[in-house]
Design a protein around this motif. Structure first.
Motif, PDB file in Angstrom:
ATOM      1  N   TYR A   1       0.866  -1.183   0.000  1.00  0.00           N
ATOM      2  CA  TYR A   1       0.000   0.000   0.000  1.00  0.00           C
ATOM      3  C   TYR A   1       0.900   1.228   0.000  1.00  0.00           C
ATOM      4  CZ  TYR A   1      -4.109  -2.799   1.335  1.00  0.00           C
ATOM      5  OH  TYR A   1      -5.137  -3.712   1.356  1.00  0.00           O
ATOM      6  N   VAL A   2       0.772   2.058  -1.017  1.00  0.00           N
ATOM      7  CA  VAL A   2       1.533   3.309  -1.081  1.00  0.00           C
ATOM      8  C   VAL A   2       0.544   4.463  -1.139  1.00  0.00           C
ATOM      9  CG1 VAL A   2       3.115   4.727  -2.436  1.00  0.00           C
ATOM     10  CG2 VAL A   2       3.556   2.277  -2.167  1.00  0.00           C
ATOM     11  N   LYS A   3       0.777   5.446  -0.276  1.00  0.00           N
ATOM     12  CA  LYS A   3      -0.121   6.592  -0.135  1.00  0.00           C
ATOM     13  C   LYS A   3       0.672   7.869  -0.435  1.00  0.00           C
ATOM     14  CE  LYS A   3      -3.714   7.852   3.221  1.00  0.00           C
ATOM     15  NZ  LYS A   3      -4.220   7.538   4.583  1.00  0.00           N
ATOM     16  N   ILE A   4       0.117   8.724  -1.276  1.00  0.00           N
ATOM     17  CA  ILE A   4       0.770   9.975  -1.645  1.00  0.00           C
ATOM     18  C   ILE A   4      -0.073  11.143  -1.129  1.00  0.00           C
ATOM     19  CG2 ILE A   4       1.692  11.382  -3.530  1.00  0.00           C
ATOM     20  CD1 ILE A   4       1.664   8.828  -5.267  1.00  0.00           C
ATOM     21  N   TYR A   5       0.596  12.096  -0.494  1.00  0.00           N
ATOM     22  CA  TYR A   5      -0.043  13.334  -0.057  1.00  0.00           C
ATOM     23  C   TYR A   5       0.563  14.508  -0.811  1.00  0.00           C
ATOM     24  CZ  TYR A   5      -1.859  11.023   4.203  1.00  0.00           C
ATOM     25  OH  TYR A   5      -2.505  10.202   5.094  1.00  0.00           O
ATOM     26  N   GLN A   6      -0.268  15.363  -1.347  1.00  0.00           N
ATOM     27  CA  GLN A   6       0.184  16.616  -1.942  1.00  0.00           C
ATOM     28  C   GLN A   6      -0.966  17.613  -1.944  1.00  0.00           C
ATOM     29  OE1 GLN A   6       4.233  16.064  -2.668  1.00  0.00           O
ATOM     30  NE2 GLN A   6       3.036  17.894  -3.072  1.00  0.00           N
ATOM     31  N   ASP A   7      -0.661  18.838  -1.560  1.00  0.00           N
ATOM     32  CA  ASP A   7      -1.620  19.936  -1.689  1.00  0.00           C
ATOM     33  C   ASP A   7      -2.956  19.626  -1.021  1.00  0.00           C
ATOM     34  OD1 ASP A   7       0.415  21.026  -3.213  1.00  0.00           O
ATOM     35  OD2 ASP A   7      -0.467  20.387  -5.104  1.00  0.00           O
ATOM     36  N   ASN A   8      -2.887  19.088   0.223  1.00  0.00           N
ATOM     37  CA  ASN A   8      -4.096  18.783   1.014  1.00  0.00           C
ATOM     38  C   ASN A   8      -4.995  17.747   0.339  1.00  0.00           C
ATOM     39  OD1 ASN A   8      -3.507  20.655   3.170  1.00  0.00           O
ATOM     40  ND2 ASN A   8      -4.042  22.287   1.734  1.00  0.00           N
ATOM     41  N   TYR A   9      -4.375  16.804  -0.348  1.00  0.00           N
ATOM     42  CA  TYR A   9      -5.108  15.717  -1.013  1.00  0.00           C
ATOM     43  C   TYR A   9      -4.283  14.453  -0.836  1.00  0.00           C
ATOM     44  CZ  TYR A   9      -8.494  13.982  -4.479  1.00  0.00           C
ATOM     45  OH  TYR A   9      -9.539  13.335  -5.118  1.00  0.00           O
ATOM     46  N   PHE A  10      -4.980  13.297  -0.784  1.00  0.00           N
ATOM     47  CA  PHE A  10      -4.254  12.038  -0.691  1.00  0.00           C
ATOM     48  C   PHE A  10      -4.814  11.040  -1.702  1.00  0.00           C
ATOM     49  CE2 PHE A  10      -7.955  10.551   1.572  1.00  0.00           C
ATOM     50  CZ  PHE A  10      -7.950   9.172   1.422  1.00  0.00           C
ATOM     51  N   SER A  11      -3.967  10.084  -2.031  1.00  0.00           N
ATOM     52  CA  SER A  11      -4.392   8.987  -2.891  1.00  0.00           C
ATOM     53  C   SER A  11      -3.554   7.765  -2.537  1.00  0.00           C
ATOM     54  CB  SER A  11      -4.192   9.348  -4.367  1.00  0.00           C
ATOM     55  OG  SER A  11      -4.573   8.276  -5.209  1.00  0.00           O
ATOM     56  N   PHE A  12      -4.177   6.589  -2.513  1.00  0.00           N
ATOM     57  CA  PHE A  12      -3.398   5.376  -2.293  1.00  0.00           C
ATOM     58  C   PHE A  12      -3.742   4.339  -3.353  1.00  0.00           C
ATOM     59  CE2 PHE A  12      -7.214   3.882  -0.030  1.00  0.00           C
ATOM     60  CZ  PHE A  12      -7.271   2.542  -0.417  1.00  0.00           C
ATOM     61  N   GLY A  13      -2.769   3.482  -3.609  1.00  0.00           N
ATOM     62  CA  GLY A  13      -2.968   2.339  -4.489  1.00  0.00           C
ATOM     63  C   GLY A  13      -2.380   1.117  -3.815  1.00  0.00           C
ATOM     64  N   ALA A  14      -3.001  -0.048  -4.013  1.00  0.00           N
ATOM     65  CA  ALA A  14      -2.552  -1.265  -3.342  1.00  0.00           C
ATOM     66  C   ALA A  14      -2.541  -2.445  -4.309  1.00  0.00           C
ATOM     67  CB  ALA A  14      -3.464  -1.574  -2.152  1.00  0.00           C
ATOM     68  N   LYS A  15      -1.563  -3.332  -4.098  1.00  0.00           N
ATOM     69  CA  LYS A  15      -1.454  -4.530  -4.940  1.00  0.00           C
ATOM     70  C   LYS A  15      -0.917  -5.688  -4.111  1.00  0.00           C
ATOM     71  CE  LYS A  15       3.370  -4.140  -6.374  1.00  0.00           C
ATOM     72  NZ  LYS A  15       4.312  -4.232  -7.508  1.00  0.00           N
ATOM     73  N   LYS A  16      -1.075  -6.909  -4.631  1.00  0.00           N
ATOM     74  CA  LYS A  16      -0.459  -8.087  -4.042  1.00  0.00           C
ATOM     75  C   LYS A  16       0.966  -8.196  -4.574  1.00  0.00           C
ATOM     76  CE  LYS A  16      -4.661 -10.808  -3.305  1.00  0.00           C
ATOM     77  NZ  LYS A  16      -4.525 -10.808  -1.832  1.00  0.00           N
ATOM     78  N   LEU A  17       1.911  -8.490  -3.687  1.00  0.00           N
ATOM     79  CA  LEU A  17       3.306  -8.544  -4.090  1.00  0.00           C
ATOM     80  C   LEU A  17       3.626  -9.795  -4.911  1.00  0.00           C
ATOM     81  CD1 LEU A  17       5.001  -7.244  -0.826  1.00  0.00           C
ATOM     82  CD2 LEU A  17       4.887  -6.080  -3.035  1.00  0.00           C
ATOM     83  N   ALA A  18       2.925 -10.890  -4.657  1.00  0.00           N
ATOM     84  CA  ALA A  18       3.255 -12.148  -5.334  1.00  0.00           C
ATOM     85  C   ALA A  18       3.025 -12.088  -6.838  1.00  0.00           C
ATOM     86  CB  ALA A  18       2.449 -13.299  -4.719  1.00  0.00           C
ATOM     87  N   ASP A  19       1.915 -11.450  -7.263  1.00  0.00           N
ATOM     88  CA  ASP A  19       1.573 -11.451  -8.688  1.00  0.00           C
ATOM     89  C   ASP A  19       1.195 -10.074  -9.226  1.00  0.00           C
ATOM     90  OD1 ASP A  19      -0.819 -11.085  -7.411  1.00  0.00           O
ATOM     91  OD2 ASP A  19      -1.772 -12.914  -8.148  1.00  0.00           O
ATOM     92  N   ASN A  20       1.405  -9.024  -8.412  1.00  0.00           N
ATOM     93  CA  ASN A  20       1.097  -7.641  -8.806  1.00  0.00           C
ATOM     94  C   ASN A  20      -0.391  -7.399  -9.055  1.00  0.00           C
ATOM     95  OD1 ASN A  20       3.811  -6.599  -8.820  1.00  0.00           O
ATOM     96  ND2 ASN A  20       4.153  -7.775 -10.695  1.00  0.00           N
ATOM     97  N   HIS A  21      -1.244  -8.287  -8.553  1.00  0.00           N
ATOM     98  CA  HIS A  21      -2.683  -8.115  -8.755  1.00  0.00           C
ATOM     99  C   HIS A  21      -3.177  -6.885  -8.003  1.00  0.00           C
ATOM    100  CE1 HIS A  21      -6.785  -9.127  -9.678  1.00  0.00           C
ATOM    101  NE2 HIS A  21      -7.108  -9.103  -8.396  1.00  0.00           N
ATOM    102  N   PHE A  22      -3.935  -6.055  -8.690  1.00  0.00           N
ATOM    103  CA  PHE A  22      -4.456  -4.814  -8.113  1.00  0.00           C
ATOM    104  C   PHE A  22      -5.469  -5.129  -7.018  1.00  0.00           C
ATOM    105  CE2 PHE A  22      -7.722  -1.407  -8.283  1.00  0.00           C
ATOM    106  CZ  PHE A  22      -6.934  -0.332  -7.909  1.00  0.00           C
ATOM    107  N   ILE A  23      -5.314  -4.484  -5.855  1.00  0.00           N
ATOM    108  CA  ILE A  23      -6.234  -4.658  -4.733  1.00  0.00           C
ATOM    109  C   ILE A  23      -7.259  -3.536  -4.677  1.00  0.00           C
ATOM    110  CG2 ILE A  23      -6.444  -4.739  -2.223  1.00  0.00           C
ATOM    111  CD1 ILE A  23      -3.653  -5.969  -2.127  1.00  0.00           C
ATOM    112  N   GLY A  24      -6.797  -2.296  -4.758  1.00  0.00           N
ATOM    113  CA  GLY A  24      -7.748  -1.204  -4.666  1.00  0.00           C
ATOM    114  C   GLY A  24      -7.068   0.148  -4.607  1.00  0.00           C
ATOM    115  N   ALA A  25      -7.900   1.189  -4.583  1.00  0.00           N
ATOM    116  CA  ALA A  25      -7.415   2.562  -4.528  1.00  0.00           C
ATOM    117  C   ALA A  25      -8.443   3.430  -3.819  1.00  0.00           C
ATOM    118  CB  ALA A  25      -7.155   3.099  -5.934  1.00  0.00           C
ATOM    119  N   GLY A  26      -7.967   4.523  -3.265  1.00  0.00           N
ATOM    120  CA  GLY A  26      -8.863   5.467  -2.615  1.00  0.00           C
ATOM    121  C   GLY A  26      -8.171   6.807  -2.461  1.00  0.00           C
ATOM    122  N   GLY A  27      -8.968   7.840  -2.221  1.00  0.00           N
ATOM    123  CA  GLY A  27      -8.356   9.144  -2.029  1.00  0.00           C
ATOM    124  C   GLY A  27      -9.376  10.258  -1.954  1.00  0.00           C
ATOM    125  N   GLY A  28      -8.847  11.460  -1.681  1.00  0.00           N
ATOM    126  CA  GLY A  28      -9.697  12.636  -1.580  1.00  0.00           C
ATOM    127  C   GLY A  28      -9.012  13.710  -0.758  1.00  0.00           C
TER     128      GLY A  28
END
Length: 252
Positions: free
Chosen positions: A40-67
């Protein structure tokens, strides 16, 4: 007299906290458990955040969120513009306690009667001309530039700490169209993305894409070839200037 001094001090505290968050963070523990099989990696900039997540074994996308984020009354608030793990939560605001110490961020809250405690570790600091939160407002086709004003349906790209994430979503319908992200460099007019997760196609992980970039009058002009080989020319505007929420008044 103390009553009048308190408000500016609180504003300075909130501003400092938001500045300390800017950059990229990696989730290391959740409720006492070490995160080892997912990223799970989360980025903050300019009073906004976004994260993206994946499984390490096969790079399968798990999800994302932000605001958008806000500090108020000693608490940290996140309002969800998009959230693939539970779309009905889009539009809601969650309240947390947040502590920053030695490059780590501890977020805690009681959700549905259960405590949530997360520990995030800050990734190495890195800033460049593109660090920020951007929203696409223009494209060039056949030599002509067309402009649009993003509303509920928009595409953003947030860059900080050497990480990037783009997201296409509709905050009104709670529809999510896609997201991808990874590491990037922006030097001497050359912008390179190295993809580490991609919601539409896991096999794209590991690919690198190079583009030309230039910041003109505060806007990011992005050009080159798309992943399909088609020419692209995009204009990205700082999110705080380019996005116009429903009911907002035009700038004078």
């Amino acid at each position: 007299m103390k009553r009048f001094v308190l408000i500016p001090l609180l504003l300075i505290f909130a501003w400092t906290q938001a500045q300390d968050l800017d950059g990229a963070w990696k989730l290391t523990h959740q409720n006492g458990n070490e995160i080892t099989e997912e990223e799970y990696v989360k980025i903050y900039q300019d009073n906004y955040f976004s994260f993206g997540a994946k499984k390490l074994a096969d790079n399968h996308f798990i999800g994302a969120g932000g605001g958008p984020i806000e500090f108020k009354d000693g608490y940290y608030y996140e309002t969800l513009d998009f959230f693939t793990l539970d779309p009905p939560q889009v539009g809601t605001t969650n309240k947390y306690k947040l502590d920053l110490t030695n490059g780590k961020m501890v977020i805690s809250s009681e959700i549905n009667g259960r405590m949530l405690v997360e520990i995030w570790e800050k990734l190495p600091e890195r800033k460049d001309a593109l660090s920020g939160n951007w929203v696409i407002t223009g494209r060039k086709r056949d030599g002509e530039i067309s402009r649009s004003t993003p509303g509920a349906r928009r595409t953003i790209k947030i860059l900080g700490g050497g990480r990037f994430q783009w997201v296409a979503f509709n905050s009104e319908t709670k529809e999510f169209s896609g997201s991808g992200g990874g590491t990037y460099t922006a030097e001497n007019g050359k912008y390179v993305e190295n993809i580490t997760f991609f919601s539409r196609d896991d096999s794209r992980v590991g690919a690198s894409l190079g583009f030309d970039f230039e910041v003109i009058d505060g806007e990011w002009h992005h050009s080159g070839q798309s992943s399909t080989g088609n020419p692209i020319y995009e204009i990205w505007t700082p999110y705080s200037l380019g996005y116009k929420p429903a009911g907002s008044k035009p700038q004078e």
